[in-house]
Write a protein that holds these residues in place. Structure first.
Motif, PDB file in Angstrom:
ATOM      1  N   ALA A  67       0.831  -1.204   0.000  1.00 52.96           N
ATOM      2  CA  ALA A  67       0.000   0.000   0.000  1.00 52.96           C
ATOM      3  C   ALA A  67       0.865   1.253   0.000  1.00 52.96           C
ATOM      4  O   ALA A  67       0.585   2.223  -0.711  1.00 52.96           O
ATOM      5  CB  ALA A  67      -0.939  -0.010   1.206  1.00 52.96           C
ATOM      6  N   TRP A  68       1.944   1.237   0.789  1.00 53.47           N
ATOM      7  CA  TRP A  68       2.843   2.383   0.817  1.00 53.47           C
ATOM      8  C   TRP A  68       3.600   2.533  -0.492  1.00 53.47           C
ATOM      9  O   TRP A  68       3.812   3.649  -0.983  1.00 53.47           O
ATOM     10  CB  TRP A  68       3.826   2.255   1.990  1.00 53.47           C
ATOM     11  CG  TRP A  68       3.265   2.776   3.277  1.00 53.47           C
ATOM     12  CD1 TRP A  68       2.815   2.037   4.324  1.00 53.47           C
ATOM     13  CD2 TRP A  68       3.080   4.144   3.631  1.00 53.47           C
ATOM     14  NE1 TRP A  68       2.350   2.861   5.318  1.00 53.47           N
ATOM     15  CE2 TRP A  68       2.511   4.167   4.921  1.00 53.47           C
ATOM     16  CE3 TRP A  68       3.324   5.352   2.991  1.00 53.47           C
ATOM     17  CZ2 TRP A  68       2.186   5.337   5.586  1.00 53.47           C
ATOM     18  CZ3 TRP A  68       3.009   6.532   3.642  1.00 53.47           C
ATOM     19  CH2 TRP A  68       2.446   6.532   4.919  1.00 53.47           C
ATOM     20  N   PHE A  69       4.000   1.416  -1.070  1.00 55.87           N
ATOM     21  CA  PHE A  69       4.733   1.479  -2.340  1.00 55.87           C
ATOM     22  C   PHE A  69       3.872   2.090  -3.443  1.00 55.87           C
ATOM     23  O   PHE A  69       4.352   2.838  -4.290  1.00 55.87           O
ATOM     24  CB  PHE A  69       5.183   0.072  -2.749  1.00 55.87           C
ATOM     25  CG  PHE A  69       6.051   0.044  -3.975  1.00 55.87           C
ATOM     26  CD1 PHE A  69       7.360   0.499  -3.922  1.00 55.87           C
ATOM     27  CD2 PHE A  69       5.563  -0.440  -5.174  1.00 55.87           C
ATOM     28  CE1 PHE A  69       8.168   0.482  -5.057  1.00 55.87           C
ATOM     29  CE2 PHE A  69       6.363  -0.473  -6.312  1.00 55.87           C
ATOM     30  CZ  PHE A  69       7.665  -0.013  -6.257  1.00 55.87           C
ATOM     31  N   GLY A  70       2.591   1.780  -3.434  1.00 51.83           N
ATOM     32  CA  GLY A  70       1.711   2.340  -4.456  1.00 51.83           C
ATOM     33  C   GLY A  70       1.305   3.768  -4.190  1.00 51.83           C
ATOM     34  O   GLY A  70       1.119   4.548  -5.126  1.00 51.83           O
ATOM     35  N   ILE A 278      -6.751   2.579  -9.772  1.00 55.24           N
ATOM     36  CA  ILE A 278      -6.975   1.645 -10.877  1.00 55.24           C
ATOM     37  C   ILE A 278      -5.755   1.595 -11.785  1.00 55.24           C
ATOM     38  O   ILE A 278      -5.304   0.517 -12.196  1.00 55.24           O
ATOM     39  CB  ILE A 278      -8.244   2.044 -11.662  1.00 55.24           C
ATOM     40  CG1 ILE A 278      -9.489   1.717 -10.839  1.00 55.24           C
ATOM     41  CG2 ILE A 278      -8.299   1.312 -13.004  1.00 55.24           C
ATOM     42  CD1 ILE A 278     -10.788   2.156 -11.487  1.00 55.24           C
ATOM     43  N   LEU A 279      -5.184   2.758 -12.117  1.00 60.20           N
ATOM     44  CA  LEU A 279      -4.006   2.778 -12.981  1.00 60.20           C
ATOM     45  C   LEU A 279      -2.775   2.208 -12.278  1.00 60.20           C
ATOM     46  O   LEU A 279      -1.964   1.514 -12.890  1.00 60.20           O
ATOM     47  CB  LEU A 279      -3.725   4.214 -13.438  1.00 60.20           C
ATOM     48  CG  LEU A 279      -4.749   4.853 -14.384  1.00 60.20           C
ATOM     49  CD1 LEU A 279      -4.389   6.308 -14.645  1.00 60.20           C
ATOM     50  CD2 LEU A 279      -4.826   4.087 -15.692  1.00 60.20           C
ATOM     51  N   THR A 437      -5.353   5.636  -2.723  1.00 60.36           N
ATOM     52  CA  THR A 437      -4.459   4.582  -3.199  1.00 60.36           C
ATOM     53  C   THR A 437      -3.961   3.718  -2.043  1.00 60.36           C
ATOM     54  O   THR A 437      -3.798   2.503  -2.190  1.00 60.36           O
ATOM     55  CB  THR A 437      -3.264   5.203  -3.950  1.00 60.36           C
ATOM     56  OG1 THR A 437      -3.746   6.104  -4.944  1.00 60.36           O
ATOM     57  CG2 THR A 437      -2.432   4.142  -4.629  1.00 60.36           C
ATOM     58  N   HIS A 438      -3.720   4.346  -0.900  1.00 62.22           N
ATOM     59  CA  HIS A 438      -3.268   3.586   0.266  1.00 62.22           C
ATOM     60  C   HIS A 438      -4.388   2.703   0.804  1.00 62.22           C
ATOM     61  O   HIS A 438      -4.167   1.526   1.144  1.00 62.22           O
ATOM     62  CB  HIS A 438      -2.793   4.542   1.361  1.00 62.22           C
ATOM     63  CG  HIS A 438      -2.098   3.869   2.499  1.00 62.22           C
ATOM     64  ND1 HIS A 438      -0.780   3.506   2.461  1.00 62.22           N
ATOM     65  CD2 HIS A 438      -2.562   3.459   3.703  1.00 62.22           C
ATOM     66  CE1 HIS A 438      -0.440   2.920   3.593  1.00 62.22           C
ATOM     67  NE2 HIS A 438      -1.515   2.882   4.373  1.00 62.22           N
ATOM     68  N   HIS A 442      -5.776  -2.142   1.191  1.00 67.91           N
ATOM     69  CA  HIS A 442      -6.346  -2.752   2.398  1.00 67.91           C
ATOM     70  C   HIS A 442      -7.790  -3.186   2.179  1.00 67.91           C
ATOM     71  O   HIS A 442      -8.211  -4.247   2.658  1.00 67.91           O
ATOM     72  CB  HIS A 442      -6.259  -1.767   3.558  1.00 67.91           C
ATOM     73  CG  HIS A 442      -4.861  -1.488   4.018  1.00 67.91           C
ATOM     74  ND1 HIS A 442      -4.127  -2.396   4.757  1.00 67.91           N
ATOM     75  CD2 HIS A 442      -4.054  -0.420   3.833  1.00 67.91           C
ATOM     76  CE1 HIS A 442      -2.926  -1.888   5.020  1.00 67.91           C
ATOM     77  NE2 HIS A 442      -2.866  -0.689   4.470  1.00 67.91           N
ATOM     78  N   LEU A 443      -8.564  -2.379   1.458  1.00 67.97           N
ATOM     79  CA  LEU A 443      -9.954  -2.735   1.189  1.00 67.97           C
ATOM     80  C   LEU A 443     -10.038  -3.999   0.336  1.00 67.97           C
ATOM     81  O   LEU A 443     -10.864  -4.886   0.589  1.00 67.97           O
ATOM     82  CB  LEU A 443     -10.665  -1.572   0.482  1.00 67.97           C
ATOM     83  CG  LEU A 443     -10.972  -0.339   1.333  1.00 67.97           C
ATOM     84  CD1 LEU A 443     -11.522   0.788   0.462  1.00 67.97           C
ATOM     85  CD2 LEU A 443     -11.956  -0.682   2.438  1.00 67.97           C
TER      86      LEU A 443
END
Length: 504
Positions: A67-70, A278-279, A437-438, A442-443
């Protein structure tokens, strides 16, 4: 008198402008936007490698680290955008764009040579800083070096080039290892710096510093030797001399706060449609959707559709009304996200057995040929639906809420408040992108794709309502008419005054 001597010394017209060097300068600048599009979607082919059991143990990511990387890219972009606002006034637009190559190069060096997770995250943050700087500086530089005959077309180049960058990343991801993707990301930034060294600074910037001779040389280089630059220089000087700063008391009036609120809410809703996650997580999404093709091929197809969509939107921008395109965009995104919600709700999650009460007791034995054929057809259609729906979503976004949000900002924001208001809009946009994005990872990890897609569907309905109630139609309206609309507080339309209509 010589027969070849004209009887009247005609004044040079815009037809005598030579645009070749202007196009070269724009190409050099938008290489930064290419890098922006490339960097934004870098996690799409990389995360599946780093979250797999076969990944290097030092670099293997769990849900939180992924999540952090994205998402950390968006934090860097917010910081870079705010920094570029200061650098644009301190060192100028061109140098600000060139400086962005420093964090970009360092970031990709860390990504390509990463031996620990912190190097991956810092690399993503630095490429985000560079992208935020270019996104804030390049449109200003292009608008200030362009003339009105080509400003609209050249103004769409940053977005188109960013889409090219994303498509390049998706395509290279098919054949290139993830570390070499980082190495390839260095090339556009280095080429941008080399080319910009030979490009002129913005004439407007030079005039604001009192360097009139250098401004004349820069404008003559951009327009060609046969163009009379004095009229354009006079217009730029007049614009600089009449420009003033907005006060707090002015911000409390509708002519200022209404367009600022509309612009900020549009940037917020633009991100809440889910376009950034999404991207960024495109391959991961397709891998969970159980599509017919491999996720990396699905991502490349969506990237090509996005480029095609942006090209169509650029052609329709001035032919169709802004609100008509926003309505179309909202409806397409709503229908596609609703389809994705339904598909993801009925698609079983990979881990764990499916609930017994969801199974359908039909006989699909080898002897039931009709049942087998029907089932195979349904499975093929179901496997193609995520790809088709995502393509429609991307197409809808590119038709309206992608480009028109930026266009309306330039049309409705008062000139004297544009710097502060644009910075506010960019900050809200990137912080929203970071949080969404983060949270997306998780969701998906907890609920699957159903919950995020359901949220995006609701947001698309809100976008439709916001377009109907709050956004004015600005196509074919003068800046004075738009300003009058916010001053008088009319609700839906701007009545065109016959005195402002110019004969064609």
């Amino acid at each position: 008198m010589d027969e070849e001597t004209p009887l009247l010394n005609r004044r040079p017209t815009s037809s005598q402008i030579n645009n070749s060097k202007l196009f070269l300068a724009v190409f050099a600048a938008v290489l930064g936007n290419f890098n922006f599009g490339y960097s934004l979607v870098y996690p799409s082919p990389v995360l599946p490698k780093l979250t797999s059991p076969d990944a290097d143990p030092r670099l293997r990511m769990d849900t939180e680290q992924a999540a952090w990387f994205g998402s950390i890219f968006s934090l860097g972009a917010a910081a870079g955008g705010l920094g570029a606002m200061l650098l644009n006034d301190m060192i100028g637009r061109k140098l600000s764009i060139m400086v962005s190559a420093v964090p970009s190069s360092i970031g990709y060096m860390l990504l390509g040579g990463a031996e620990d997770l912190w190097m991956l995250h810092v690399g993503r943050f630095l490429t985000g800083v560079a992208s935020g700087m270019t996104a804030a500086s390049i449109p200003v530089y292009i608008s200030e070096i362009s003339h009105k005959a080509v400003r609209g077309a050249l103004g769409s180049c940053p977005q188109i080039t960013a889409v090219f960058g994303a498509l390049a990343l998706y395509s290279l991801g098919l054949v290139v290892p993830w570390r070499w993707l980082a190495v390839a990301g260095e090339v556009p930034a280095v080429l941008m710096v080399v080319l910009l060294v030979f490009m002129p600074c913005s004439p407007r910037r030079l005039l604001s510093l009192g360097r009139e001779q250098q401004a004349e040389e820069a404008l003559r280089w951009l327009r060609g030797q046969d163009y009379d630059i004095h009229t354009e220089l006079s217009a730029i000087k007049h614009s600089i001399n009449t420009q003033s700063r907005v006060t707090l008391s002015q911000l409390a009036t509708p002519v200022y706060y209404r367009p600022i609120i509309i612009s900020v809410v549009m940037r917020f809703l633009q991100q809440m449609t889910g376009i950034t996650p999404i991207l960024v997580y495109l391959e991961t999404i397709f891998s969970q959707s159980k599509g017919l093709l491999e996720p990396r091929y699905d991502a490349a197809i969506v990237g090509a559709v996005r480029l095609f969509s942006v090209a169509i939107a650029a052609c329709l921008m001035d032919k169709a009304g802004r609100k008509a395109l926003l309505y179309t965009s909202s409806m397409l995104m709503f229908l596609s996200s609703l389809s994705l919600t339904m598909i993801s709700h009925t698609t079983p999650c990979p881990p764990g057995p499916a609930p017994p009460n969801l199974t359908v007791s039909l006989d699909y034995s080898p002897h039931n040929y009709t049942g087998d054929s029907l089932y195979a057809s349904q499975q093929t259609l179901a496997s193609l639906t995520p790809l088709i729906s995502t393509m429609v979503f991307i197409f809808g976004y590119a038709m309206g809420w992608g480009p028109i949000t930026w266009l309306l900002m330039s049309e409705v924001l008062p000139l004297v408040a544009r710097g502060v208001a644009s910075g506010l809009c960019v900050t809200v946009s990137w912080l929203t992108a970071f949080m969404l994005t983060h949270a997306f990872t998780h969701l998906v990890d907890r609920y699957g794709l159903y919950v995020p897609y359901l949220c995006f569907t609701v947001v698309c309905v809100i976008c439709l309502l916001f377009t109907a109630v709050c956004i004015p139609e600005t196509r074919g309206r003068s800046l004075e008419e738009i300003e009058n609309y916010f001053r008088t507080g009319r609700t839906f339309t701007i009545n065109r005054s016959y005195s402002t209509v110019q004969p064609s």
